[in-house]
Design a protein around this motif. Sequence first.
Motif, PDB file in Angstrom:
ATOM      1  N   ILE A   1      -3.872   0.158  -0.091  1.00  0.00           N
ATOM      2  CA  ILE A   1      -3.631   0.865  -1.359  1.00  0.00           C
ATOM      3  C   ILE A   1      -3.183  -0.116  -2.429  1.00  0.00           C
ATOM      4  CG2 ILE A   1      -2.236   2.657  -2.450  1.00  0.00           C
ATOM      5  CD1 ILE A   1      -2.032   3.937   0.382  1.00  0.00           C
ATOM      6  N   PHE A   2      -2.288  -1.034  -2.069  1.00  0.00           N
ATOM      7  CA  PHE A   2      -1.807  -2.017  -3.032  1.00  0.00           C
ATOM      8  C   PHE A   2      -2.929  -2.957  -3.477  1.00  0.00           C
ATOM      9  CE2 PHE A   2       3.095  -2.218  -2.385  1.00  0.00           C
ATOM     10  CZ  PHE A   2       3.160  -0.882  -2.704  1.00  0.00           C
ATOM     11  N   ARG A   3      -3.774  -3.382  -2.551  1.00  0.00           N
ATOM     12  CA  ARG A   3      -4.862  -4.287  -2.923  1.00  0.00           C
ATOM     13  C   ARG A   3      -5.856  -3.607  -3.857  1.00  0.00           C
ATOM     14  NH1 ARG A   3      -5.221  -5.339   3.037  1.00  0.00           N
ATOM     15  NH2 ARG A   3      -3.690  -6.993   3.450  1.00  0.00           N
ATOM     16  N   SER A   4      -6.088  -2.324  -3.634  1.00  0.00           N
ATOM     17  CA  SER A   4      -7.064  -1.605  -4.450  1.00  0.00           C
ATOM     18  C   SER A   4      -6.503  -1.196  -5.807  1.00  0.00           C
ATOM     19  CB  SER A   4      -7.540  -0.364  -3.691  1.00  0.00           C
ATOM     20  OG  SER A   4      -8.408   0.420  -4.488  1.00  0.00           O
ATOM     21  N   ALA A   5      -5.296  -0.617  -5.795  1.00  0.00           N
ATOM     22  CA  ALA A   5      -4.742  -0.053  -7.027  1.00  0.00           C
ATOM     23  C   ALA A   5      -3.619  -0.883  -7.635  1.00  0.00           C
ATOM     24  CB  ALA A   5      -4.224   1.366  -6.745  1.00  0.00           C
ATOM     25  N   GLY A   6      -3.148  -1.904  -6.908  1.00  0.00           N
ATOM     26  CA  GLY A   6      -2.030  -2.694  -7.394  1.00  0.00           C
ATOM     27  C   GLY A   6      -2.265  -3.405  -8.709  1.00  0.00           C
ATOM     28  N   PRO A   7      -3.408  -4.096  -8.898  1.00  0.00           N
ATOM     29  CA  PRO A   7      -3.625  -4.803 -10.173  1.00  0.00           C
ATOM     30  C   PRO A   7      -3.554  -3.875 -11.379  1.00  0.00           C
ATOM     31  CG  PRO A   7      -5.156  -5.597  -8.513  1.00  0.00           C
ATOM     32  CD  PRO A   7      -4.446  -4.415  -7.911  1.00  0.00           C
ATOM     33  N   ALA A   8      -4.179  -2.691 -11.289  1.00  0.00           N
ATOM     34  CA  ALA A   8      -4.149  -1.751 -12.412  1.00  0.00           C
ATOM     35  C   ALA A   8      -2.735  -1.217 -12.622  1.00  0.00           C
ATOM     36  CB  ALA A   8      -5.117  -0.600 -12.154  1.00  0.00           C
ATOM     37  N   TYR A   9      -1.997  -1.004 -11.527  1.00  0.00           N
ATOM     38  CA  TYR A   9      -0.626  -0.502 -11.646  1.00  0.00           C
ATOM     39  C   TYR A   9       0.262  -1.533 -12.326  1.00  0.00           C
ATOM     40  CZ  TYR A   9       3.754   1.769 -10.374  1.00  0.00           C
ATOM     41  OH  TYR A   9       4.980   2.385 -10.428  1.00  0.00           O
TER      42      TYR A   9
ATOM     43  N   VAL B   1       1.569  18.161   4.909  1.00  0.00           N
ATOM     44  CA  VAL B   1       0.680  17.132   4.354  1.00  0.00           C
ATOM     45  C   VAL B   1       0.780  17.182   2.837  1.00  0.00           C
ATOM     46  CG1 VAL B   1      -1.710  16.365   4.089  1.00  0.00           C
ATOM     47  CG2 VAL B   1      -0.899  17.175   6.316  1.00  0.00           C
ATOM     48  N   MET B   2       0.891  16.024   2.214  1.00  0.00           N
ATOM     49  CA  MET B   2       1.026  15.931   0.763  1.00  0.00           C
ATOM     50  C   MET B   2       0.020  14.925   0.217  1.00  0.00           C
ATOM     51  SD  MET B   2       4.391  14.576  -1.371  1.00  0.00           S
ATOM     52  CE  MET B   2       5.369  16.013  -0.946  1.00  0.00           C
ATOM     53  N   THR B   3      -0.510  15.201  -0.974  1.00  0.00           N
ATOM     54  CA  THR B   3      -1.375  14.255  -1.675  1.00  0.00           C
ATOM     55  C   THR B   3      -0.734  13.913  -3.017  1.00  0.00           C
ATOM     56  OG1 THR B   3      -3.397  15.090  -0.634  1.00  0.00           O
ATOM     57  CG2 THR B   3      -3.649  13.824  -2.667  1.00  0.00           C
ATOM     58  N   LEU B   4      -0.508  12.630  -3.243  1.00  0.00           N
ATOM     59  CA  LEU B   4       0.060  12.147  -4.506  1.00  0.00           C
ATOM     60  C   LEU B   4      -0.974  11.313  -5.241  1.00  0.00           C
ATOM     61  CD1 LEU B   4       3.612  10.909  -3.405  1.00  0.00           C
ATOM     62  CD2 LEU B   4       3.076  13.032  -4.626  1.00  0.00           C
ATOM     63  N   ALA B   5      -0.963  11.382  -6.566  1.00  0.00           N
ATOM     64  CA  ALA B   5      -1.770  10.448  -7.348  1.00  0.00           C
ATOM     65  C   ALA B   5      -1.379   9.029  -6.952  1.00  0.00           C
ATOM     66  CB  ALA B   5      -1.546  10.675  -8.837  1.00  0.00           C
ATOM     67  N   THR B   6      -2.341   8.121  -6.952  1.00  0.00           N
ATOM     68  CA  THR B   6      -2.089   6.772  -6.449  1.00  0.00           C
ATOM     69  C   THR B   6      -0.938   6.094  -7.187  1.00  0.00           C
ATOM     70  OG1 THR B   6      -4.426   6.569  -5.870  1.00  0.00           O
ATOM     71  CG2 THR B   6      -3.139   4.535  -5.982  1.00  0.00           C
ATOM     72  N   ASP B   7      -0.882   6.232  -8.513  1.00  0.00           N
ATOM     73  CA  ASP B   7       0.212   5.627  -9.280  1.00  0.00           C
ATOM     74  C   ASP B   7       1.556   6.202  -8.862  1.00  0.00           C
ATOM     75  OD1 ASP B   7      -1.556   4.048 -10.647  1.00  0.00           O
ATOM     76  OD2 ASP B   7      -0.774   4.553 -12.633  1.00  0.00           O
ATOM     77  N   GLU B   8       1.601   7.506  -8.594  1.00  0.00           N
ATOM     78  CA  GLU B   8       2.852   8.133  -8.184  1.00  0.00           C
ATOM     79  C   GLU B   8       3.253   7.671  -6.784  1.00  0.00           C
ATOM     80  OE1 GLU B   8       6.282  10.586  -7.995  1.00  0.00           O
ATOM     81  OE2 GLU B   8       5.160   9.578  -9.586  1.00  0.00           O
ATOM     82  N   PHE B   9       2.272   7.488  -5.904  1.00  0.00           N
ATOM     83  CA  PHE B   9       2.564   6.985  -4.566  1.00  0.00           C
ATOM     84  C   PHE B   9       3.181   5.591  -4.648  1.00  0.00           C
ATOM     85  CE2 PHE B   9       1.487   4.441  -0.867  1.00  0.00           C
ATOM     86  CZ  PHE B   9       1.876   5.253   0.186  1.00  0.00           C
ATOM     87  N   ILE B  10       2.584   4.709  -5.451  1.00  0.00           N
ATOM     88  CA  ILE B  10       3.118   3.353  -5.591  1.00  0.00           C
ATOM     89  C   ILE B  10       4.507   3.397  -6.233  1.00  0.00           C
ATOM     90  CG2 ILE B  10       2.777   1.114  -6.699  1.00  0.00           C
ATOM     91  CD1 ILE B  10      -0.224   1.539  -6.449  1.00  0.00           C
ATOM     92  N   ARG B  11       4.667   4.245  -7.245  1.00  0.00           N
ATOM     93  CA  ARG B  11       5.979   4.355  -7.902  1.00  0.00           C
ATOM     94  C   ARG B  11       7.050   4.760  -6.901  1.00  0.00           C
ATOM     95  NH1 ARG B  11       9.745   7.688  -9.933  1.00  0.00           N
ATOM     96  NH2 ARG B  11       8.762   9.484  -8.931  1.00  0.00           N
ATOM     97  N   ARG B  12       6.760   5.758  -6.076  1.00  0.00           N
ATOM     98  CA  ARG B  12       7.749   6.214  -5.099  1.00  0.00           C
ATOM     99  C   ARG B  12       8.047   5.131  -4.068  1.00  0.00           C
ATOM    100  NH1 ARG B  12       7.112  12.639  -3.572  1.00  0.00           N
ATOM    101  NH2 ARG B  12       6.739  13.417  -5.694  1.00  0.00           N
ATOM    102  N   PHE B  13       7.029   4.413  -3.642  1.00  0.00           N
ATOM    103  CA  PHE B  13       7.262   3.341  -2.672  1.00  0.00           C
ATOM    104  C   PHE B  13       8.194   2.287  -3.261  1.00  0.00           C
ATOM    105  CE2 PHE B  13       6.508  -0.558  -0.395  1.00  0.00           C
ATOM    106  CZ  PHE B  13       6.335  -0.149   0.921  1.00  0.00           C
ATOM    107  N   LEU B  14       7.961   1.911  -4.516  1.00  0.00           N
ATOM    108  CA  LEU B  14       8.753   0.853  -5.146  1.00  0.00           C
ATOM    109  C   LEU B  14      10.160   1.306  -5.517  1.00  0.00           C
ATOM    110  CD1 LEU B  14       6.055  -0.815  -7.444  1.00  0.00           C
ATOM    111  CD2 LEU B  14       6.841  -1.560  -5.183  1.00  0.00           C
ATOM    112  N   LEU B  15      10.418   2.625  -5.509  1.00  0.00           N
ATOM    113  CA  LEU B  15      11.783   3.114  -5.753  1.00  0.00           C
ATOM    114  C   LEU B  15      12.765   2.528  -4.750  1.00  0.00           C
ATOM    115  CD1 LEU B  15      11.380   6.974  -6.343  1.00  0.00           C
ATOM    116  CD2 LEU B  15      11.900   5.234  -8.061  1.00  0.00           C
ATOM    117  N   HIS B  16      12.262   2.193  -3.566  1.00  0.00           N
ATOM    118  CA  HIS B  16      13.139   1.847  -2.456  1.00  0.00           C
ATOM    119  C   HIS B  16      13.216   0.347  -2.181  1.00  0.00           C
ATOM    120  CE1 HIS B  16      13.087   6.129  -2.004  1.00  0.00           C
ATOM    121  NE2 HIS B  16      11.782   6.101  -1.920  1.00  0.00           N
ATOM    122  N   VAL B  17      12.750  -0.449  -3.129  1.00  0.00           N
ATOM    123  CA  VAL B  17      12.916  -1.899  -3.021  1.00  0.00           C
ATOM    124  C   VAL B  17      14.384  -2.228  -3.289  1.00  0.00           C
ATOM    125  CG1 VAL B  17      12.328  -4.124  -4.049  1.00  0.00           C
ATOM    126  CG2 VAL B  17      10.538  -2.403  -3.670  1.00  0.00           C
ATOM    127  N   LEU B  18      15.001  -2.885  -2.340  1.00  0.00           N
ATOM    128  CA  LEU B  18      16.428  -3.191  -2.442  1.00  0.00           C
ATOM    129  C   LEU B  18      16.677  -4.448  -3.263  1.00  0.00           C
ATOM    130  CD1 LEU B  18      17.524  -2.483   1.239  1.00  0.00           C
ATOM    131  CD2 LEU B  18      17.902  -1.035  -0.765  1.00  0.00           C
TER     132      LEU B  18
END
Length: 396
Positions: free
Chosen positions: A10-18, A296-313
């Motif tokens: 997901i990061f390789r595909s959508a990361g540059p645009a994010y 089961v949940m489906t999130l927009a790709t940008d929202e998925f990445i945003r939520r993942f990065l919320l938890h970077v310490l």
Amino acid sequence: MRSPLEVADIFRSAGPAYRLAHAGHLSLQQLKVMTAIEHCRTPALGGHVEACTDCGHWRVAYNSCRNRHCPKCQGAAARAWLAEREADLLPVGYFHVVFTLPAEVAAIAFHNKAVVYDLLFRAASETMLTIAADQKHLGVRIGITAVLHTWGSAMTHHPHVHMIVPGGGIALDGCRWISSRPAFLLPVRVLGKLFRRLFLTRLLQFHDAGQLAFFGSLAPLADRRAFLHHLAPVRKARWVVYAKPPFAGPQAVLAYLSRYTHRVAISNRRLLGFDETGVTFRYKDYRRDDPERQQVMTLATDEFIRRFLLHVLPRGFHRIRHYGLLAGSARKDNLAQARHLLAVALPSDGDPDEVVEVRPPCPCCGGRMVLIETFARWCQPRAPPATTTPFRERAP
């Protein structure tokens, strides 16, 4: 075995645009985490070639990023950590206690991670140590292993600390081991009240010292009166401390720790799909206690990445900490004393020269794989061996 879909894909595909869409709004740590996950186990990090000493089978293994937020790198890290912790286990029952921050405080923690997460650790551990030492309860010194999680199952911001605590401790006079009741450690209502008082008192001290920052909708909280008004509801509310039933023996404790200590916001095995509609994954609805709990949940790709990065310490922040009998350089002496009082043998130290084999066995014959070549970042190995003649290690 590689998961069909990974966070890295997901990061390789959508990361540059994010990155482009959120330029200037991502921290350096978040950018580093994205890059590390994208490069993990790819030629970008280099690697090595292994060969079987029996059948000659060879394989290429690319290096891991070893970032603590990478879903692929935590398995090996957890195994190494557990091997060290196994010697700390005592032959007593263990309890699982969870301290959670209310939503009003979690919102403040989001913009002040280093300060508030550290305060969460300190207030929770001091609460446990103080109540356990009270003669009205156990009257002992206990040991604690605490792990910070900042997410709910749907990757929302939900900071809480999991604690693993032996069912008892060393008496304050140091002369005996006092065990807790089989299914009861400490009163959770008493723990919740002290935790609330310690946490809010120190949070206000941080505010008065100018150590808290506020942005967006929380910007007015920089004013002390607005800050006190914001916290007024949680001063009266019950802070729930959750105590789970005790584990069924030390091995169950290890199994639990292997799942919790090095967990990240979402594991690759929970991912179900990734397409133009977004990312689909499994999660648990903890409000339900029936077969429909798994959702089961489906999130927009940008929202998925945003939520993942919320938890970077924050850089250098320790998310696994030890307190009481398990703290610091005194841990070995404390555990030796505990075993003496429990009349159990000390664990053997093992052979200090023994080398643990970390490479998986040969997939063809189960033989031992040895290193035959390394290659640098962004490079590929030389051509594979021309024959399948069994590889023999060179004589020293």
